[in-house]
Motif scaffolding. Structure first.
Motif, PDB file in Angstrom:
ATOM      1  N   UNK A  51       9.424  88.120  82.949  1.00  0.00           N
ATOM      2  CA  UNK A  51       9.705  87.686  81.579  1.00  0.00           C
ATOM      3  C   UNK A  51      11.074  87.020  81.474  1.00  0.00           C
ATOM      4  N   UNK A  52      12.037  87.465  82.278  1.00  0.00           N
ATOM      5  CA  UNK A  52      13.350  86.795  82.298  1.00  0.00           C
ATOM      6  C   UNK A  52      13.199  85.345  82.745  1.00  0.00           C
ATOM      7  N   UNK A  53      12.476  85.140  83.833  1.00  0.00           N
ATOM      8  CA  UNK A  53      12.297  83.785  84.365  1.00  0.00           C
ATOM      9  C   UNK A  53      11.549  82.889  83.375  1.00  0.00           C
ATOM     10  N   UNK A  54      10.586  83.458  82.637  1.00  0.00           N
ATOM     11  CA  UNK A  54       9.836  82.666  81.653  1.00  0.00           C
ATOM     12  C   UNK A  54      10.735  82.289  80.473  1.00  0.00           C
ATOM     13  N   UNK A  55      11.478  83.268  79.943  1.00  0.00           N
ATOM     14  CA  UNK A  55      12.320  83.007  78.771  1.00  0.00           C
ATOM     15  C   UNK A  55      13.475  82.063  79.079  1.00  0.00           C
ATOM     16  N   UNK A 109      26.520  93.526  81.581  1.00  0.00           N
ATOM     17  CA  UNK A 109      25.248  93.841  80.930  1.00  0.00           C
ATOM     18  C   UNK A 109      25.157  93.157  79.567  1.00  0.00           C
ATOM     19  N   UNK A 110      26.271  93.098  78.855  1.00  0.00           N
ATOM     20  CA  UNK A 110      26.284  92.430  77.547  1.00  0.00           C
ATOM     21  C   UNK A 110      26.043  90.931  77.702  1.00  0.00           C
ATOM     22  N   UNK A 111      26.620  90.336  78.729  1.00  0.00           N
ATOM     23  CA  UNK A 111      26.408  88.908  78.981  1.00  0.00           C
ATOM     24  C   UNK A 111      24.954  88.626  79.339  1.00  0.00           C
ATOM     25  N   UNK A 112      24.376  89.459  80.192  1.00  0.00           N
ATOM     26  CA  UNK A 112      22.979  89.263  80.590  1.00  0.00           C
ATOM     27  C   UNK A 112      22.043  89.438  79.404  1.00  0.00           C
ATOM     28  N   UNK A 113      22.358  90.379  78.519  1.00  0.00           N
ATOM     29  CA  UNK A 113      21.496  90.655  77.377  1.00  0.00           C
ATOM     30  C   UNK A 113      21.514  89.545  76.338  1.00  0.00           C
ATOM     31  N   UNK A 114      22.580  88.757  76.300  1.00  0.00           N
ATOM     32  CA  UNK A 114      22.721  87.735  75.260  1.00  0.00           C
ATOM     33  C   UNK A 114      22.592  86.312  75.784  1.00  0.00           C
ATOM     34  N   UNK A 115      22.418  86.118  77.071  1.00  0.00           N
ATOM     35  CA  UNK A 115      22.419  84.779  77.651  1.00  0.00           C
ATOM     36  C   UNK A 115      21.209  83.958  77.203  1.00  0.00           C
ATOM     37  N   UNK A 116      21.389  82.644  77.231  1.00  0.00           N
ATOM     38  CA  UNK A 116      20.314  81.717  76.880  1.00  0.00           C
ATOM     39  C   UNK A 116      19.862  80.876  78.065  1.00  0.00           C
ATOM     40  N   UNK A 117      20.529  81.033  79.217  1.00  0.00           N
ATOM     41  CA  UNK A 117      20.141  80.230  80.380  1.00  0.00           C
ATOM     42  C   UNK A 117      20.372  81.007  81.672  1.00  0.00           C
ATOM     43  N   UNK A 141      13.330  92.470  77.705  1.00  0.00           N
ATOM     44  CA  UNK A 141      14.248  92.551  78.843  1.00  0.00           C
ATOM     45  C   UNK A 141      15.704  92.596  78.375  1.00  0.00           C
ATOM     46  N   UNK A 142      15.980  92.016  77.217  1.00  0.00           N
ATOM     47  CA  UNK A 142      17.353  92.072  76.697  1.00  0.00           C
ATOM     48  C   UNK A 142      17.716  93.505  76.309  1.00  0.00           C
ATOM     49  N   UNK A 143      16.759  94.237  75.746  1.00  0.00           N
ATOM     50  CA  UNK A 143      16.977  95.648  75.419  1.00  0.00           C
ATOM     51  C   UNK A 143      17.294  96.438  76.681  1.00  0.00           C
ATOM     52  N   UNK A 144      16.603  96.114  77.778  1.00  0.00           N
ATOM     53  CA  UNK A 144      16.815  96.827  79.047  1.00  0.00           C
ATOM     54  C   UNK A 144      18.260  96.705  79.518  1.00  0.00           C
ATOM     55  N   UNK A 145      18.860  95.532  79.311  1.00  0.00           N
ATOM     56  CA  UNK A 145      20.263  95.362  79.690  1.00  0.00           C
ATOM     57  C   UNK A 145      21.199  96.063  78.706  1.00  0.00           C
ATOM     58  N   UNK A 146      20.873  96.015  77.409  1.00  0.00           N
ATOM     59  CA  UNK A 146      21.723  96.672  76.420  1.00  0.00           C
ATOM     60  C   UNK A 146      21.775  98.184  76.650  1.00  0.00           C
ATOM     61  N   UNK A 147      20.662  98.767  77.055  1.00  0.00           N
ATOM     62  CA  UNK A 147      20.596 100.219  77.260  1.00  0.00           C
ATOM     63  C   UNK A 147      21.633 100.681  78.273  1.00  0.00           C
ATOM     64  N   UNK A 148      21.882  99.870  79.309  1.00  0.00           N
ATOM     65  CA  UNK A 148      22.794 100.284  80.378  1.00  0.00           C
ATOM     66  C   UNK A 148      24.244 100.372  79.916  1.00  0.00           C
TER      67      UNK A 148
END
Length: 488
Positions: free
Chosen positions: A76-80, A132-140, A207-214
């Motif tokens: 899902x990360x690769x698709x988004x 983790x915050x950067x990964x959760x909010x990234x657009x690319x 998947x963004x939630x998964x990064x925020x949880x950490x």
């Protein structure tokens, strides 16, 4: 509760740790402290130090979580983010984190020796929160890679500092058990990431939630470590003998402070002397550093992290639902780690390592057979999945928990932090290339050849352990050091 000699020696805030230790030695030899004090008083109660160890294992939980967080979510990360179907980009999402871990591990020993173990844990948590915050909010893709790199630097600092801290704050009689708690915590992190990632394929943006949880356990590590004990070993090396005595009292109880100081002096730990990198490569410490580096290299060349990173893709190609399969992987990993914790001080480190690597070789052989044309598709399905689950179970029995525990035992106190950093750097270099190339190699050379290569490295590890690894069960640190280190 400080003794008479301690009171006279530590009148200055930062008295020489060597003088401080000698004061206890004189007290012991003059009859004020009986030789059998530790035995007469009994062992320190494990509850005193357990809470400090449990806080330290949060770093291991984060380590496991970030190893597995992209397992269920990578598709899902690769698709988004627009790189679906690009196996090299998918490999970079995994391996960039490992590259950051290499950078963190290289500096972990100097950080731990420079600012102390507690502050090193807090420095480990900071890039994990930012990344983790950067990964959760990234657009690319580039934002994801940068976030994963930051997380990786924290992952690189965490494991060696955790091994140091657990070794230095644990009573000797539970050190093996406490050392195994870090592996169990890693397993729980992996299982947590797999379970949290299950809705990722059905729920857009999960998947963004998964990064925020950490971010939550990382913040807990930074805050809780503020209330934990500092390593008395590190404090004594820095000449902060009064503080070291107070920390021993906090960890072991007041009646065990004198015996802990004496034991520290018998282990040959005095004032810190700068160790040059050349001593690891060519000097008297080369043997122990080589053993540690080789164990970590063989651990990664067995293919274990390829299983953790890409088990979803492997199970999918075999026609197995990844959700249930990955939960089984986590259960096998946790079960094996618990068994290893129980057996660590009964069977010994060397037996567990040898049996573990041999079992992993057999498991890879089963998976290689499943990839041949000699078995039916039905049989291949069960052989492939069964072989992978058996592989994870055998890994967690020895090859997973033993190397870091063994290194903390065989490395002399003078070089422990920096030598662990060197060995972990080797670990992360190989981990990086396994994560980067596994999917590409699986496509180009096929599972039969790839699994055969992994199995061959497992067999090499069996012979290496038999020839080079010293059994440390029941041996004092002094006995281990004499057996492994030539006299100066």
């Amino acid at each position: 509760m400080r003794g008479r000699y301690a009171e006279t020696v530590v009148t200055k805030k930062r008295a020489s740790s060597r003088d401080f230790i000698n004061a206890y030695d004189r007290e012991e030899s003059s009859g004020h402290l009986a030789i059998g004090t530790a035995k007469d008083a009994g062992n320190p109660h494990w509850r005193h130090s357990l809470v400090h160890v449990l806080v330290a294992t949060i770093s291991s939980f984060l380590f496991g979580y970030h190893l597995g967080v992209v397992n269920e979510t990578l598709e899902s990360i690769s698709f988004d983010l627009g790189f679906s179907g690009n196996t090299m980009a998918e490999g970079l999402v995994v391996s960039t984190c490992l590259g950051g871990a290499f950078v963190g591990s290289v500096f972990s020993g100097w950080i731990a020796d420079g600012v102390g173990r507690r502050r090193a844990f807090q420095l480990c948590a900071l890039p994990m929160i930012i990344g983790a915050s950067m990964s959760a909010t990234t657009k690319d893709l580039w934002g994801m890679l940068l976030g994963r790199f930051f997380v990786g630097t924290g992952m690189g600092i965490g494991p060696p500092v955790a091994a140091l801290y657990v070794t230095e704050v644990s009573p000797a009689y539970v050190r093996g058990t406490y050392g195994s708690l870090t592996q169990i915590s890693t397993c729980l992190g992996l299982m947590g990431s797999l379970l949290i990632g299950i809705p990722a394929k059905e729920t857009m943006g999960w998947w963004r939630i998964c990064f925020w949880v950490s971010v939550i356990p990382a913040a807990m590590l930074a805050v809780f470590m503020e209330f934990c004990a500092e390593s008395p070993h590190w404090l004594l090396k820095k000449g902060r003998s009064t503080e070291a005595e107070a920390q021993f009292e906090k960890l072991f109880g007041g009646s065990h402070v004198k015996s802990a100081i004496i034991e520290l002096s018998k282990s040959g730990r005095g004032d810190e002397v700068e160790v040059k990198l050349s001593e690891f490569l060519f000097g008297r410490y080369f043997k122990v550093v080589f053993i540690g580096s080789a164990l970590f290299a063989l651990q990664q060349l067995s293919g274990i992290n390829a299983v953790f990173y890409f088990s979803s893709a492997v199970f999918k190609s075999a026609g197995v639902p990844s959700d249930s399969a990955n939960i089984c992987v986590g259960i096998c990993n946790l079960l094996g780690s618990i068994i290893a914790m129980i057996m660590m001080d009964k069977l010994g480190r060397k037996v567990l390592l040898t049996g573990s690597f041999f079992g992993m070789a057999v498991s890879m052989g089963i998976q290689a057979i499943a990839a041949t044309s000699f078995v039916s598709s039905f049989a291949a399905l069960y052989l492939s999945v069964g072989g992978m689950l058996l592989f994870v179970l055998m890994f967690s029995l020895g090859a997973g928990p033993v190397p870091s525990l063994l290194l903390s035992e065989i490395l002399p106190g003078r070089i422990r932090a920096k030598a662990l950093a060197v060995c972990m750097a080797v670990h992360w270099v190989i981990n990086f290339f396994v994560g980067l190339l596994f999917l590409r190699l699986l496509e180009q050379i096929g599972p039969l050849v790839l699994y055969t290569v992994f199995g061959s490295f497992c067999l090499v590890a069996v012979f290496f352990v038999k020839k080079n690894v010293l059994e440390t069960k029941g041996k004092s640190l002094q006995e281990i050091e004499i057996a492994l280190m030539p006299p100066e």
